[in-house]
Write an enzyme that holds these catalytic residues in place. Structure first.
Site, mmCIF file in Angstrom:
data_model
loop_
_atom_site.group_PDB
_atom_site.id
_atom_site.type_symbol
_atom_site.label_atom_id
_atom_site.label_comp_id
_atom_site.label_asym_id
_atom_site.label_seq_id
_atom_site.Cartn_x
_atom_site.Cartn_y
_atom_site.Cartn_z
ATOM 1 N N HIS A 59 45.080 43.393 35.757
ATOM 2 C CA HIS A 59 44.113 42.689 36.598
ATOM 3 C C HIS A 59 43.906 41.283 36.038
ATOM 4 C CE1 HIS A 59 42.614 46.901 37.842
ATOM 5 N NE2 HIS A 59 43.396 46.409 38.782
ATOM 6 N N GLU B 21 41.012 39.906 33.663
ATOM 7 C CA GLU B 21 40.692 40.618 32.416
ATOM 8 C C GLU B 21 41.420 39.954 31.242
ATOM 9 O OE1 GLU B 21 41.508 44.749 33.354
ATOM 10 O OE2 GLU B 21 40.149 44.682 35.072
ATOM 11 N N HIS C 264 42.900 47.391 29.758
ATOM 12 C CA HIS C 264 42.061 46.727 30.762
ATOM 13 C C HIS C 264 40.740 46.299 30.115
ATOM 14 C CE1 HIS C 264 44.198 48.084 34.591
ATOM 15 N NE2 HIS C 264 44.807 48.792 33.661
ATOM 16 N N GLU D 2 39.543 50.474 28.319
ATOM 17 C CA GLU D 2 38.661 49.460 28.901
ATOM 18 C C GLU D 2 37.966 48.796 27.714
ATOM 19 O OE1 GLU D 2 38.423 48.512 31.977
ATOM 20 O OE2 GLU D 2 39.264 50.148 33.162
ATOM 21 N N ARG E 145 41.690 39.275 40.892
ATOM 22 C CA ARG E 145 42.078 40.566 40.327
ATOM 23 C C ARG E 145 43.504 40.971 40.696
ATOM 24 N NH1 ARG E 145 39.572 45.996 39.333
ATOM 25 N NH2 ARG E 145 40.703 47.589 40.495
#
Length: 323
Positions: A83, A86, A211, A285, A141
């Site tokens: 994405h 990020e 991510h 994440e 994104r």
């Protein structure tokens, strides 16, 4: 939460356009590509550079293979930059390669990992989107592919894999951030990544996709609430990896299956890789929990990467011994 978002975003990238690569700053795509070529050229016995595909707009997708040459080696695949917004994700892939190069022969554990495993590192999956997030819209994104009968661009690469494709937590509207595309692997970037893993499925034992943000370590499944057949083992490894990560700065992570830990989402790369036969499939994440979100300050790159390295090394070490 952020007094002046524009100031925060400006601080994420130095006002003067830098062509100088730094591990503690966010680097644009040209800088990352130059760094990739450079680190491979300077460390030929440990790093090699190849191209696994081309983006919708024609940009190369570069892959670094890190490890000492050997026969029948097991491999770990790590990708960053799915994405576009990020930014701390590609920063980690660069950090990982730096640590491998700097610690080989110096750090016993890392030397052992590099002797026994190959690491495939894809620093930026969504190359077009990443450039767009630098030049045009910081919070972009998706990819930048043209959608038929729509003025809206792009597909969410992490909804475009053949894993319960377009069934939950995704959109069929090309204008939405979670647009699943016209079919599984409709995006050139998705297909290039999937083709590479398929062609190396015999050796790839772990798939780690990086991510941000929310401080979570997720594993299959996201497209169904059903537990993976290896749930107990995946959960135990995640627990150990999170414990290793937290040990450095006390950063708190949650872990578990994607659907129940974050939200149901179909078409994700981790679920696809797991179903394709890569048992140890995880989504990181990274920092933070929303204070800065995608606008994570450059001052947090180093601690984020340092703690994440501990979790990645934990998983790699487990894979080396158990896969």
């Amino acid at each position: 939460m952020i007094d002046d978002l524009q100031v925060a975003l400006d601080k994420q990238r130095d006002s003067n356009i830098r062509a100088v690569h730094s591990y503690e700053k966010y680097n644009d795509l040209d800088t990352i590509n130059a760094w990739s070529a450079n680190i491979a050229a300077q460390n030929p016995s440990l790093v090699s550079l190849s191209q696994i595909g081309t983006s919708y707009q024609g940009r190369p997708m570069y892959l670094l293979k890190v490890g000492k040459s050997g026969t029948n080696k097991k491999a770990v695949f790590i990708d960053c930059g799915f994405h576009a917004r990020e930014w701390v994700s590609p920063a980690f892939c660069q950090w990982f390669v730096k640590e491998a190069v700097n610690n080989y022969g110096r750090d016993a554990q890392f030397t052992n990992l590099l002797n026994n495993l190959d690491f495939y590192v894809l620093p930026v999956v969504n190359v077009d989107g990443y450039v767009h997030s630098w030049t045009t819209y910081r919070m972009w994104r998706k990819t930048l592919s043209v959608n038929k009968n729509s003025a809206c661009l792009g597909t969410d690469l992490n909804r475009n894999f053949n894993a319960g494709w377009c069934t939950t937590g995704t959109s069929k509207n090309p204008c939405d951030d979670t647009y699943c595309g016209t079919a599984p692997e409709s995006e050139k970037e998705t297909k290039a990544l999937a083709d590479f893993i398929r062609s190396n499925i015999g050796s790839i034992k772990a798939y780690l996709t990086i991510h941000s943000y929310l401080q979570m370590l997720l594993f299959p499944y996201s497209y169904t609430k059903s537990l993976a057949k290896d749930h107990n083992e995946l959960n135990t490894v995640a627990k150990g990896a999170v414990s290793a990560l937290t040990s450095l700065y006390g950063t708190q992570y949650t872990y578990g299956p994607g659907a129940s830990t974050i939200y149901p989402a179909s078409g994700g790369s981790d679920d696809w890789a797991y179903d394709a036969g890569v048992k140890y499939s995880y989504t990181f994440e990274l920092r933070d929990k929303g204070r800065y979100g995608f606008a994570l300050p450059e001052s947090q790159i180093k601690p984020t990467c340092e703690e994440t390295m501990l979790a990645v090394k934990y998983i790699a070490n487990y894979v080396m011994k158990n896969a």
